[in-house]
Design an enzyme around this catalytic site. Sequence first.
Site, short mmCIF file in Angstrom:
data_model
loop_
_atom_site.label_atom_id
_atom_site.label_comp_id
_atom_site.label_asym_id
_atom_site.label_seq_id
_atom_site.Cartn_x
_atom_site.Cartn_y
_atom_site.Cartn_z
CG HIS A 144 -2.01 1.04 1.12
ND1 HIS A 144 -1.89 2.28 1.71
CD2 HIS A 144 -3.21 1.05 0.48
CE1 HIS A 144 -2.98 2.99 1.45
NE2 HIS A 144 -3.79 2.27 0.70
CG HIS A 172 -5.14 6.39 -3.21
ND1 HIS A 172 -3.96 5.76 -2.95
CD2 HIS A 172 -6.02 5.93 -2.30
CE1 HIS A 172 -4.11 4.96 -1.91
NE2 HIS A 172 -5.35 5.04 -1.49
CG HIS A 181 -7.57 0.04 -2.33
ND1 HIS A 181 -7.29 1.09 -3.18
CD2 HIS A 181 -6.86 0.31 -1.19
CE1 HIS A 181 -6.49 1.95 -2.58
NE2 HIS A 181 -6.20 1.51 -1.37
CG HIS A 325 -11.60 5.11 1.41
ND1 HIS A 325 -10.89 6.03 0.66
CD2 HIS A 325 -10.68 4.26 1.92
CE1 HIS A 325 -9.60 5.73 0.73
NE2 HIS A 325 -9.44 4.68 1.48
CG HIS A 329 -8.05 5.95 5.46
ND1 HIS A 329 -7.01 5.10 5.74
CD2 HIS A 329 -8.66 5.43 4.39
CE1 HIS A 329 -7.01 4.11 4.85
NE2 HIS A 329 -8.01 4.28 4.03
CG PHE A 349 -3.21 7.35 1.12
CD1 PHE A 349 -4.30 6.68 1.66
CD2 PHE A 349 -3.44 8.34 0.19
CE1 PHE A 349 -5.59 7.01 1.28
CE2 PHE A 349 -4.73 8.68 -0.19
CZ PHE A 349 -5.80 8.02 0.35
CG HIS A 362 -9.44 -0.33 1.95
ND1 HIS A 362 -9.71 0.22 0.71
CD2 HIS A 362 -8.74 0.59 2.64
CE1 HIS A 362 -9.18 1.43 0.67
NE2 HIS A 362 -8.59 1.68 1.82
CU LIG Z 1 -7.94 3.45 2.09
#
Ligand SMILES: [Cu+2]
Length: 620
Positions: A144, A172, A181, A325, A329, A349, A362
Amino acid sequence: MAAICRQQIFSSQGEGQGRGNAGVVQVKFLWAVSMCCALLCIQNFPQRINAEPVLASSLGFCKTVPVLRGAPLHCCLPPPARKPIRFKFPTCANGGPPVMRERRPAHVVQNDPEYVRKYNLAYARMKALPDSDPRSFLNQWRVHCSFCNEAFKQRETPGPLGKATGVLLQVHYSWTFLPWHRMYLYYHERILADLIGDPTFALPFWNWDNQLDPIASMMPFMFLPNFPVNNSALLDVNRNADHMPPKILYLGYNGKLEAEGKLNLTDEQIRYENLCVMYNQVATKISARSFLGGPYVVGTDNTAASVNVSAGETPGESGGMEIVHNVAHEWTGLINDPAHPDNEDMGNFIYAARDPIFYSHHSNVDRLWDVWKTIPDKVTIAGNRKRVDYTSNDFLDSEFTFFDENQDMVVVKIRDSLDSAKLGYKYTDVSEADNLWINYEPLPPHKPSQPWKPSDWPAVVPSGNNTIGKVPASFKLERRAPTKKDLKGKGLKHTNQLQEDILLEKVRIPHSAYARFDVFINFPEANRETHLYMSEYVGTFTHLPSGMVDMSSSVSQSSVTESNGKFRFFNIRYSAGQALRRLGIADWNTDVVVTIVSKGVRKTNPTIDFYFSNIKQDFQ
Ligand SMILES: [Cu+2]
């Protein structure tokens, strides 16, 4: 038959068959050898017929990722020990569909001690693997970190050693967000299952959009200390202590308002706002573009210091799902903590995937992609439009690489990711809770405290100097009816199947900044504390920090023309057709007022202005 089927789940990768763990960890595998091996295997890949899709490659170039505190982070992946293989769908022994794994809600499975024991054991084993093993938790985090912070470069197919483009790769801010993802979780889950020898093991999903069950949107207890079953491998100290149960996740969350003591909503208000945010970020998004995000093709550079749209360059465009989303986070990570300027772990991230809760979060995001495709069209005038993924080859043929449970590098195309059933998993039905936001009816329109007309506000003059500032910014938006031209390339028959969007173009956002813009139509009095559960609210944009550059001293004085690679450019799309009709605006030529309320900086950042080039109507 079921027993045969289960065994087969793990041996369906052809090249990986029968290898298990034997002789796999080649700690000091020579880089040159791996490159050679990959070059040889490339000849086995079928040549592409279509235009150039993006190829994400884990081979070759990989750079470190800068962070605010400390040395740049190395999150590059180990080279593959064997030649990469092509993705194949999991199958049963007889070639039929695989045994289904069922991903269940976290707030439900945490009541199943046997499940929690297995889940914890799987992570404990993953964390115990050596750094050289691509299945290790460290390397799962690195996947990631690297793909989401531009550590790799884009390549062209055929891959994974197609021609390097020189442009950094970022998964992203575009249509790659959901497919990438999904496949990341697919392999993560298979590795966990393999480590405990249970091919039916499935990740849980943190059902944070569920406002029906009182605990569903709280941080699931099984990730927290003092849980009755051993969950030591599921813990993470870098979570916001102020957001522990019984706090419920707030999709209108803003760290700055919270730091100022102005976030004092009741749980009931939070739940209404959550429904309205979900409604606007998912249910009103009927086009693939508005839900999944904008195109990302070879050459798209999300780190460019400028974007020349007329030369065919595209800014990033996050879909409605990615935007909502981000809030989970931000809410989970350590925001406003001076000891953690990078907002570890979930709030950035770079670090997010160090927290096991990330994969459960996720899993819900992935579930909502499946749910989105089933939502009836209640937003276009025609009312008969289906929600479908992109069908262009640029989308379908884009390729990524992941390590599987056999430590093989697998090359996956986006077209492989579109049907979760074919991938051998499904989600527990929670449609009763989903329907609360799908069928949400916002509160009736406001009565203005004093009369106004759209011409009281300026229309935007396209330039790079328009500002979304510290106070809400209102602009007149001139509208028009959709024409046949607006149908081009969309696979629709009639203009009344189009959704009317409001598009903010080329919004410039620092890499290291949180940003949140809530947008209202015909409600110029809206401010940072205005509730989101009303007819005039049409959606949110959020940005999480990534690829950090310390801008604390430079952001406030930086000029619009600065070209130092510290900014990203975004197009931001708000889907407004239904809100406009709800507000009684049935005429295409009625102008409206668009009010952008910027909320998005955290306490430790300077208060900043954001620049954008234009606001316009767009039909999708
Ligand atoms: Cu995420």
